[in-house]
Motif scaffolding. Sequence first.
Motif, PDB file in Angstrom:
ATOM      1  N   ASN A 189       4.296  -4.567  -6.157  1.00 20.76           N
ATOM      2  CA  ASN A 189       5.734  -4.411  -6.376  1.00 20.76           C
ATOM      3  C   ASN A 189       6.425  -5.772  -6.450  1.00 20.76           C
ATOM      4  O   ASN A 189       7.107  -6.079  -7.432  1.00 20.76           O
ATOM      5  N   GLY A 197       7.387 -14.703  -1.522  1.00 21.25           N
ATOM      6  CA  GLY A 197       7.619 -13.282  -1.743  1.00 21.25           C
ATOM      7  C   GLY A 197       7.000 -12.442  -0.639  1.00 21.25           C
ATOM      8  O   GLY A 197       7.584 -11.466  -0.161  1.00 21.25           O
ATOM      9  N   ALA A 198       5.803 -12.821  -0.200  1.00 24.17           N
ATOM     10  CA  ALA A 198       5.119 -12.101   0.880  1.00 24.17           C
ATOM     11  C   ALA A 198       5.777 -12.429   2.211  1.00 24.17           C
ATOM     12  O   ALA A 198       6.514 -13.404   2.332  1.00 24.17           O
ATOM     13  N   GLY A 203       0.788  -1.230   0.000  1.00 23.52           N
ATOM     14  CA  GLY A 203       0.000   0.000   0.000  1.00 23.52           C
ATOM     15  C   GLY A 203       0.820   1.280   0.000  1.00 23.52           C
ATOM     16  O   GLY A 203       0.259   2.367  -0.102  1.00 23.52           O
ATOM     17  N   MET A 244      -0.173 -11.342   0.791  1.00 26.29           N
ATOM     18  CA  MET A 244      -0.369 -11.088   2.220  1.00 26.29           C
ATOM     19  C   MET A 244      -0.034 -12.333   3.042  1.00 26.29           C
ATOM     20  O   MET A 244       0.259 -13.389   2.492  1.00 26.29           O
ATOM     21  N   THR A 275      13.154  -6.732  -4.602  1.00 27.87           N
ATOM     22  CA  THR A 275      12.527  -7.844  -3.880  1.00 27.87           C
ATOM     23  C   THR A 275      12.088  -8.923  -4.873  1.00 27.87           C
ATOM     24  O   THR A 275      12.420 -10.103  -4.715  1.00 27.87           O
ATOM     25  N   ALA A 312       2.780 -13.522  -3.163  1.00 28.76           N
ATOM     26  CA  ALA A 312       3.395 -12.185  -3.034  1.00 28.76           C
ATOM     27  C   ALA A 312       2.334 -11.154  -2.683  1.00 28.76           C
ATOM     28  O   ALA A 312       2.353 -10.032  -3.189  1.00 28.76           O
ATOM     29  N   GLN A 333       0.784 -15.036  -6.847  1.00 26.85           N
ATOM     30  CA  GLN A 333      -0.370 -14.423  -6.157  1.00 26.85           C
ATOM     31  C   GLN A 333       0.044 -13.034  -5.684  1.00 26.85           C
ATOM     32  O   GLN A 333       0.989 -12.894  -4.913  1.00 26.85           O
ATOM     33  N   ARG A 378      16.328  -0.645  -6.544  1.00 28.60           N
ATOM     34  CA  ARG A 378      15.534  -0.925  -5.338  1.00 28.60           C
ATOM     35  C   ARG A 378      14.113  -1.349  -5.697  1.00 28.60           C
ATOM     36  O   ARG A 378      13.564  -2.270  -5.118  1.00 28.60           O
TER      37      ARG A 378
END
Length: 419
Positions: A222, A316-317, A149, A296, A191, A294, A218, A187
Amino acid sequence: MTVYSGPVFEMATRQFGVIADHLSIPFDERDRLLMPKRAITVSCPIHRDDGTIAVFEGYRVQHHLTIGPTKGGTRFAPSVDIGEVAALAIWMSWKCALVGLPYGGAKGGVRVDLASISKRELEGLSRRYMQEMIPFVGPHTDVMAPDMGTNEQVMAWFMDTYSMYQGQTVTEIVTGKPVSSGGTLGRREATGRGVAYLARRVLNDLGINLGNATAVVQGFGNVGSYAALELQRYGLKVIAVSDHTGALHNAAGLDIPALARHAAEHGSIAGYSNELQYDPANILTLPCDVLVPAAMERVIDADTAAHLKCRVLAEGANGPTTPEADRVLEKRQDEVFVIPDILCNSGGVVVSYFEWVQDLQQLFWEEEEVTRREYHILDRAFDQMVARAKLDKIPHRTAAMAIGVEKVRAAKLTRGLFP
Ligand code: NAD
């Protein structure tokens, strides 16, 4: 019961309990390692476009200051609460220690539904949140970054607000800024690129041909979008992606650059294609070589874990897999290779660290140098995790977290009770 009690904090606590048991950490030492050093709650009043005033609740949790300043993202989402922020701060600590950065973990957030505020209101909220945090943060105390967010623009507003208060430009107060405002090259992509790099490494180790391999992602923000772009660049077919608006599936492979352009323009994947629409509830259990959650936390529970059909789970998340799911995956270690979140998505904080270093030195690097150094750190941490997992006969997550917890513990034991 603590002020942090809730499902996400409970998850971080249970994970820590597993590690503490494995490392035989005495019980009277555990709270000191786990419980956050500081938690700040603030009210952020803003003027709405219609002239009324609205107040949003904001948080920042600094887990430990034993190794250096704290470091961590800022999340703007309706689900944010102090327990979630504390759990994310704790995971940041183990992550920074695992990859060898001189930071403790932090995290912040504002409970807000971004769909309900305008861009002008978002600027007001971002500036007010930073304004309220000024007494508690600093380039050598706590350095913020983006998370769910928030983005480069929000970081630029944070940096500008802090700088105006100091009377001089202090780029090193946040990372993930636009390159035009003291950010680093690489940057934005760091990730997702790191997730894809580690997934490719595992595929190569498993002898899976990249040209025949498939991926499912998922979350298409970013992390998810750059992971998908990079996996496709490596030759994988990305057969499905999802975001908060729905999912798309194409067995022949989606056109990820086109989808990324659409998402950048419209804010989501909605409206990209009617024919390719798919039930998002089934995306995690699609057969594929690489699955990248990726979005939550806590999306893979025990039932989903039992039905995963991926060869590599590249997290990823932060916190996508519950401790119950971990127990299932432990039994499926030969079928599903888990790259745990604190390693898999650590490319973000690694390059944030490079941004901070460059800002402090006012000496900026080429993108090639940023990425080369990022991959070097990821490879080193990956090797350490795999070696530890083999030596102790433990799952990858336990090994990665054990390395992180051990480093924080060693620093606390040598320094004494204060930090
Ligand atoms: P983001 O806000 O850019 O993107 C989040 C994505 O998730 C969006 O596409 C959103 O639509 C999607 N999403 C939200 N709810 C969903 C749902 N129920 N189902 C499917 N998709 C959903 O956020 P981000 O920065 O990409 O962060 C994503 C995750 O990665 C978070 O867990 C974050 O903590 C973690 N992470 C981010 C970074 C970073 O550098 N941004 C670094 C490390 C970890």
